[in-house]
Design an enzyme around this catalytic site. Sequence first.
Site, PDB file in Angstrom:
ATOM      1  N   HIS A 137      -2.894  -8.873 -56.345  1.00 38.73           N
ATOM      2  CA  HIS A 137      -3.309  -8.019 -55.221  1.00 38.73           C
ATOM      3  C   HIS A 137      -4.825  -8.056 -55.095  1.00 38.73           C
ATOM      4  O   HIS A 137      -5.524  -7.098 -55.408  1.00 38.73           O
ATOM      5  CB  HIS A 137      -2.822  -6.584 -55.438  1.00 38.73           C
ATOM      6  CG  HIS A 137      -2.918  -5.735 -54.208  1.00 38.73           C
ATOM      7  ND1 HIS A 137      -1.986  -4.780 -53.899  1.00 38.73           N
ATOM      8  CD2 HIS A 137      -3.823  -5.696 -53.200  1.00 38.73           C
ATOM      9  CE1 HIS A 137      -2.322  -4.176 -52.769  1.00 38.73           C
ATOM     10  NE2 HIS A 137      -3.442  -4.725 -52.331  1.00 38.73           N
ATOM     11  N   HIS A 249       2.895  -3.956 -47.683  1.00 36.97           N
ATOM     12  CA  HIS A 249       2.329  -2.601 -47.699  1.00 36.97           C
ATOM     13  C   HIS A 249       2.948  -1.930 -46.482  1.00 36.97           C
ATOM     14  O   HIS A 249       2.603  -2.252 -45.353  1.00 36.97           O
ATOM     15  CB  HIS A 249       0.804  -2.714 -47.613  1.00 36.97           C
ATOM     16  CG  HIS A 249       0.067  -1.454 -47.319  1.00 36.97           C
ATOM     17  ND1 HIS A 249      -1.141  -1.162 -47.905  1.00 36.97           N
ATOM     18  CD2 HIS A 249       0.314  -0.407 -46.487  1.00 36.97           C
ATOM     19  CE1 HIS A 249      -1.600  -0.007 -47.454  1.00 36.97           C
ATOM     20  NE2 HIS A 249      -0.722   0.466 -46.578  1.00 36.97           N
ATOM     21  N   HIS A 323      -9.789   2.002 -45.342  1.00 36.17           N
ATOM     22  CA  HIS A 323      -8.933   1.791 -44.176  1.00 36.17           C
ATOM     23  C   HIS A 323      -9.609   2.199 -42.873  1.00 36.17           C
ATOM     24  O   HIS A 323      -8.936   2.461 -41.881  1.00 36.17           O
ATOM     25  CB  HIS A 323      -7.591   2.494 -44.380  1.00 36.17           C
ATOM     26  CG  HIS A 323      -6.785   1.842 -45.455  1.00 36.17           C
ATOM     27  ND1 HIS A 323      -6.120   0.652 -45.259  1.00 36.17           N
ATOM     28  CD2 HIS A 323      -6.596   2.169 -46.757  1.00 36.17           C
ATOM     29  CE1 HIS A 323      -5.539   0.290 -46.388  1.00 36.17           C
ATOM     30  NE2 HIS A 323      -5.818   1.192 -47.311  1.00 36.17           N
TER      31      HIS A 323
END
EC number: 3.5.1.5
Length: 585
Positions: A137, A249, A323
């Site tokens: 990841h 995700h 984000h």
Amino acid sequence: MSFEIPRRQYADLYGPTTGDKIRLADTELFLEIEKDLTVYGEEVVFGGGKVIRDGMGQNGQATRDEDIPDTVITNAVILDHSGIYKADVALRDGHIFRIGKAGNPQITDGVDIVIGASTEIIAGERKILTAGGIDTHIHFISPDQVATALTSGVTTMIGGGTGPAEGTKATTVTPGKWHIHRMLQAAEAFPMNIGLFGKGHASAVEPLAEQIRAGAIGLKVHEDWGSTTSSIDMSLTVADEYDVQVAIHTDTLNECGFVEDTIRAINGRVIHTFHTEGAGGGHAPDIIKIAGMPNVLPASTNPTLPYTRNTIEEHLDMLMVCHHLNPDIPEDVAFADSRIRAETIAAEDVLQDMGIFSITSSDSQAMGRVGEVITRTWQVADKMKKQRGILAADGGMDLGADGSASAHGSAGSDNFRLKRYVAKYTINPALAQGIADTVGSVEEGKFADLVLWDPAFFGVKPELVLKGGQIAYALMGDANASIPTPQPRTMRPMFGAFGKAVQQTSITFLSKAAIDAGVPEELGLEKLIRPVSGIRNLTKADLKYNDATPDIQVDPETYQVTVDGEDVTCEPADVLPMAQRYFLF
């Protein structure tokens, strides 16, 4: 005639042997050596007045063409999913050649590995040898991540990105042929095995398939690009055709459906779920239930590992930055709050300890720390031993990861737990990404990506990191000193990290379709090229020591997690091992 020697003296001379226990760093975890492949009284040791000399432990007549290894690591304690044992480890042509007893068969019986004039020696006495870590990841945001990962013991990085672009800072995606090719060319510079994910977001097959043919080894579906049921289905359809992985995700906001809709879209096909607990993203509040499915290969990312008194507070700010959220917008704040749930985070450590979560990874610079995968994995193991006690499988005979009876040491050792946890960042991510025939374990024939640890620093600071059989990073003192050990001793790049040695000791993983299409030749890639394979036939049962598939439920109001009807939770830790005392200097 045989002679006896006290165990303490034997360990000082040749390292510990069968039945001896080793404490890992400052944890409460104890390794017990299950067997010793060396021969008592015939141990090979290098140095003045020692064994490995011409005509003694070294064969003075055999040439390299007669199966003489390039390197032998002597008397090392191997910690691997395949076993916990002591042996000499021979490396040849960048691979693990043999594991057994080294020496000179002209004067010693039972020799599996012939030491010759072509052989270098690494002293493994009183050291622990593991496979290099595999982090699946990775947000390729900064090139500096590579050195940080290597110095922690990670030798393979799989993920996506193009640098510090907004898409990369949030998602592990290298979108499209042009970006994939530029990143493959950039990877030539690094002493690290690398594989890339393409963008798994399209409503047709070809925009996804062309990324696999360009060199991606999988597709990433991420909510910031829209984790829709259509994207999931299309990505898995392409993955089935090209034998690559899909990492996901899922949709925190449940805009495109709930966890049940995602499960229907997956439709029994194998998939690698990221941060399956949900703080890193995914259907709120119950994405965690997907970890009980036989076709799901569930991973954690390290910011929530282990659960501590600081975990909740630090996550909100991390999430807002990663984000691209605005703290002045109430909806953005609500989005962040929905992902950070103490109840599911508290369950995550326990699910790792039960072998329900199978993999650990970083989420590098995108809510995770690239240099802490290995450390945090072992911190969870220690925390769980203290909170849940010794596993039933430790201290006697129990079923092994493959369902067969196997011994895991005597009372007071944690061998089963150690195999479970070392598998989480070595063999299991290798299996999930279709590279386990090349890396992920200390076994003959595997690429020689190996990490040597002083037990006192295990899981925190390696002694040596070998890439493809050559030392790439090492704990090294002042270069102007008269010996290698004077302070300051820090992890520094060695010769395996420079020049054309990088291309011969590190791998770029590609899809078979990209190799068949001539991508390495088109781009002038000089690194070793290996295909990913065997992914689409995987199930969770293939993962070592972490294959449990219980029924997991989450109360929609309290967020309490149950496993087969039993509440699962743990207390946050106030103090952790492998932490500040190791980083004062």
